[in-house]
Design a protein around this motif. Structure first.
Motif, PDB file in Angstrom:
ATOM      1  N   PRO A 183      26.669-124.096  98.551  1.00 57.96           N
ATOM      2  CA  PRO A 183      25.359-123.998  99.035  1.00 57.96           C
ATOM      3  C   PRO A 183      24.728-122.733  98.287  1.00 57.96           C
ATOM      4  O   PRO A 183      25.470-121.930  98.052  1.00 57.96           O
ATOM      5  N   GLU A 184      23.364-122.769  98.305  1.00 63.67           N
ATOM      6  CA  GLU A 184      22.790-121.722  97.504  1.00 63.67           C
ATOM      7  C   GLU A 184      23.261-120.248  98.289  1.00 63.67           C
ATOM      8  O   GLU A 184      23.029-119.340  97.562  1.00 63.67           O
ATOM      9  N   ASP A 185      23.334-120.519  99.455  1.00 63.40           N
ATOM     10  CA  ASP A 185      23.474-119.201 100.283  1.00 63.40           C
ATOM     11  C   ASP A 185      24.808-118.930 100.745  1.00 63.40           C
ATOM     12  O   ASP A 185      25.278-117.834 101.173  1.00 63.40           O
ATOM     13  N   LYS A 233      23.919-125.310  94.724  1.00 65.37           N
ATOM     14  CA  LYS A 233      23.863-124.857  93.199  1.00 65.37           C
ATOM     15  C   LYS A 233      25.321-124.836  92.570  1.00 65.37           C
ATOM     16  O   LYS A 233      26.175-125.015  93.321  1.00 65.37           O
ATOM     17  N   ILE A 234      25.348-124.843  91.299  1.00 60.16           N
ATOM     18  CA  ILE A 234      26.557-124.928  90.555  1.00 60.16           C
ATOM     19  C   ILE A 234      26.821-123.513  89.991  1.00 60.16           C
ATOM     20  O   ILE A 234      25.919-122.704  89.450  1.00 60.16           O
ATOM     21  N   LEU A 235      28.291-122.909  90.531  1.00 60.87           N
ATOM     22  CA  LEU A 235      28.499-121.497  89.784  1.00 60.87           C
ATOM     23  C   LEU A 235      28.509-121.391  88.388  1.00 60.87           C
ATOM     24  O   LEU A 235      28.779-122.467  87.517  1.00 60.87           O
ATOM     25  N   GLY A 236      28.232-120.455  87.763  1.00 56.69           N
ATOM     26  CA  GLY A 236      28.082-120.121  86.096  1.00 56.69           C
ATOM     27  C   GLY A 236      29.235-120.308  85.587  1.00 56.69           C
ATOM     28  O   GLY A 236      29.346-120.834  84.420  1.00 56.69           O
ATOM     29  N   GLU A 237      30.398-120.051  86.221  1.00 54.60           N
ATOM     30  CA  GLU A 237      31.767-119.936  85.639  1.00 54.60           C
ATOM     31  C   GLU A 237      32.353-121.189  85.789  1.00 54.60           C
ATOM     32  O   GLU A 237      32.701-121.901  86.968  1.00 54.60           O
ATOM     33  N   SER A 238      32.922-122.084  84.747  1.00 55.58           N
ATOM     34  CA  SER A 238      33.455-123.386  84.846  1.00 55.58           C
ATOM     35  C   SER A 238      34.737-123.150  85.339  1.00 55.58           C
ATOM     36  O   SER A 238      35.364-121.982  85.120  1.00 55.58           O
ATOM     37  N   TYR A 239      35.347-124.360  85.907  1.00 53.33           N
ATOM     38  CA  TYR A 239      36.912-123.851  86.440  1.00 53.33           C
ATOM     39  C   TYR A 239      37.895-124.461  85.499  1.00 53.33           C
ATOM     40  O   TYR A 239      38.996-123.831  85.559  1.00 53.33           O
ATOM     41  N   THR A 240      37.449-125.465  84.726  1.00 51.34           N
ATOM     42  CA  THR A 240      38.305-125.891  83.489  1.00 51.34           C
ATOM     43  C   THR A 240      37.368-126.379  82.478  1.00 51.34           C
ATOM     44  O   THR A 240      36.236-126.704  82.579  1.00 51.34           O
ATOM     45  N   ASP A 241      38.107-126.549  81.189  1.00 53.36           N
ATOM     46  CA  ASP A 241      37.359-127.227  80.244  1.00 53.36           C
ATOM     47  C   ASP A 241      38.041-128.572  80.050  1.00 53.36           C
ATOM     48  O   ASP A 241      39.398-128.326  79.825  1.00 53.36           O
ATOM     49  N   GLU A 242      37.651-129.519  79.710  1.00 54.94           N
ATOM     50  CA  GLU A 242      38.361-130.771  79.334  1.00 54.94           C
ATOM     51  C   GLU A 242      37.527-131.665  78.290  1.00 54.94           C
ATOM     52  O   GLU A 242      36.271-131.653  78.008  1.00 54.94           O
TER      53      GLU A 242
END
Ligand code: GLN
Length: 253
Positions: free
Chosen positions: A126-128, A203-212
């Motif tokens: 959530p945004e907040d 919203k989506i966090l700027g940092e990705s959890y994995t790359d695939e």
């Protein structure tokens, strides 16, 4: 006259061999000659999703283009995501194309084509939310995922995450987030963008959890089909078809 008849016969022969899903009766490694059966889970926009009664998306168009090159008709089987690999293994489906990430575990069961897309798992909050980066995920966090996906597998293995709640569809996990039943959702980047655009307040966090990487799953040992799919993918990459398909569904921003 004779010449003309011969060239018509030649053209007819070419057309017939094309519609026979390969030349001289060869079925190019598909279970049913003339048909390329694709197993997918049409809950994953923009790769595969329902539009009215139709299943559309990037993977669908890629599969159509591959089938066309092979002279096959494409048949789509819309099934649960975690049934795709079993259907490919049993031969019910020729290829699994479902935004499927290449993982060492899956490679024990199926072969993968060359990758056709790069992706990542992202975190929706959530945004907040008090969760503003990956390091905020904690033993208190409840994370929603889609059953059997890499989001599920990696979060379930992640000791820093308290609870993982599994949902049949990614969209259901996102709905649980909007209802406050989970604190975050871990899911693939492009579906995440679609779901966030459809659900205000997320919203989506700027940092990705994995790359695939995404690739097509093919029954182990079916090198005929694997080679066909890889050469089709190479041609579709080289002539720009793949880029055009992606551009139709994902705006560069
Ligand atoms: N890329 C993820 C996986 O392979 C999710 C795919 C999907 O939900 N269709 O597990």
């Amino acid at each position: 006259m004779k010449k003309k008849a011969l060239s018509i016969a030649l053209i007819l022969g070419m057309v017939m061999s094309l519609t026979a899903c390969g030349s001289s009766g060869s079925d190019k490694g598909t279970a049913t000659p003339g048909v390329l059966v694709m197993a997918t889970n049409a809950e994953f926009p923009p790769y595969e999703y329902h539009e009215g009664s139709e299943i559309v998306g990037i993977d669908v168009e890629i599969a159509q283009a591959i089938a066309k090159k092979m002279g096959c008709t494409l048949q789509i089987e819309d099934i649960a995501f975690d049934s795709i690999i079993p259907e490919v293994v049993s031969g019910k489906a020729d290829i699994g194309l479902a935004g499927m990430t290449v993982t060492p575990d899956r490679q024990q069961s199926v072969d993968f084509s060359d990758p056709y897309a790069a992706s990542s798992q992202v975190v929706i909050v959530p945004e907040d939310s008090a969760i503003t980066s990956l390091s905020d995920l904690s033993a208190d966090s409840v994370v929603g995922v889609q059953t059997g996906t890499t989001g599920d597998i990696y979060c379930s293995d992640d000791d820093s995450i308290g609870t993982v709640e599994r949902y049949n569809k990614g969209m259901e996990a996102v709905q649980a987030l909007t209802q406050g039943k989970v604190d975050a959702v871990v899911i693939d980047r492009e579906p995440a963008k679609v779901f966030v655009s459809e659900n205000p307040g997320l919203k989506i966090l700027g940092e990705s959890y994995t790359d695939e990487d995404y690739a097509a799953a093919i029954r182990k040992g079916n090198t005929v089909l694997l080679d066909e799919v890889n050469s089709a993918l190479q041609e579709l990459t080289a002539d720009g078809t793949l880029d055009n398909i992606v551009a139709k569904y994902i705006s560069a921003n």
